[in-house]
Design an enzyme around this catalytic site. Sequence first.
Site, PDB file in Angstrom:
ATOM      1  CE  LYS A  46      35.310   7.370 -29.709  1.00  0.00           C
ATOM      2  NZ  LYS A  46      34.359   7.084 -30.810  1.00  0.00           N
ATOM      3  CG  ASP A 175      35.485   2.967 -28.058  1.00  0.00           C
ATOM      4  OD1 ASP A 175      35.882   2.113 -28.874  1.00  0.00           O
ATOM      5  OD2 ASP A 175      34.484   3.693 -28.251  1.00  0.00           O
TER       6      ASP A 175
END
Length: 322
Positions: A46, A175
């Site tokens: 990401k 995360d």
Amino acid sequence: MSGNLHVIYAKHHLYTSHTITQTIQCKIICTFASKLINMVVFPNAKINIGLRVLRKRSDGYHDIESLFVPVGWCDILEIVPAKSPTGSFTLTGSTLGGCPQEKNLVIKAIKALEKYLEKSLPPLDIHLHKAIPDGAGLGGGSADASFALKCVNDIFELALPTEVLASIAATVGADCPFFIYNSPMLVEGIGDILSPVNVPQLNGLAIAIVKPTAEAVSTKEAYQGITPHEMPDGLKLIDLLSRPIPEWHSCGIVNDFEPSIFALRPQIKHTLNKLSQCSGSLYSAMSGSGAAVYALFESVNLAEEAISQFKDFQCFVTQINF
């Protein structure tokens, strides 16, 4: 790499020192396809678009605000029922090494799943092949953990809903829940408050990611140098994202880790400055707590031209498609 991982491999464009595009085609032998569909997955990276560290909490964590966007730089994770009573864990590819097996986030994720289930799972043979750089701010370890949860959920037909998997993932790392959903999200709190978001101007753009090979930044190191501060005038990141992309920097879509990390790691600052000056760069920033930086371009060709200027760096180009 196991025989199964020779059969199935990610299709992506990977750029390294003194090389041009290396395209690895996904090949699936039909006789194995039905057996492998739930056993080989491709945890992706990401990037962060904007990363504001708003305040330090009483529990020692920090409240943040960031847009997480999945990108196609992938690891390869194979999980199959074990051939022995004890199971195995194999780690290959690009990795810093030195991490004990029990501290790998894939193993932690499976242990967290067993804790939730209040029972042990059958032994597994796990092979994690790393392509996403460590210490890059790209979320590779978190992605591996979350994809492991989804994979094991499918293999053993546990039928755990997405929300439950996300809550288990949250116990592994801040995360991790994002990668359960794996779509653009406005991320708040300590990373545990996720809101789907639509940023149509990103769709179809190309992204070039560049990481100085010798640099790696730990999250602990990054937070030690940060000074939290609220967004000015009550602004919200989601409102700023509606602005034209070339205005993002000037309107305050920035990464709060950059000043402290750049002071410690000037090569990261130099890399970002060089990338931002490449022809066609629309917006550039450091991802997460570094050490990777990225820039957005109108086309893959422009992104490829940009990364051709970086020798002996770990680089990746892909197109953003939602």
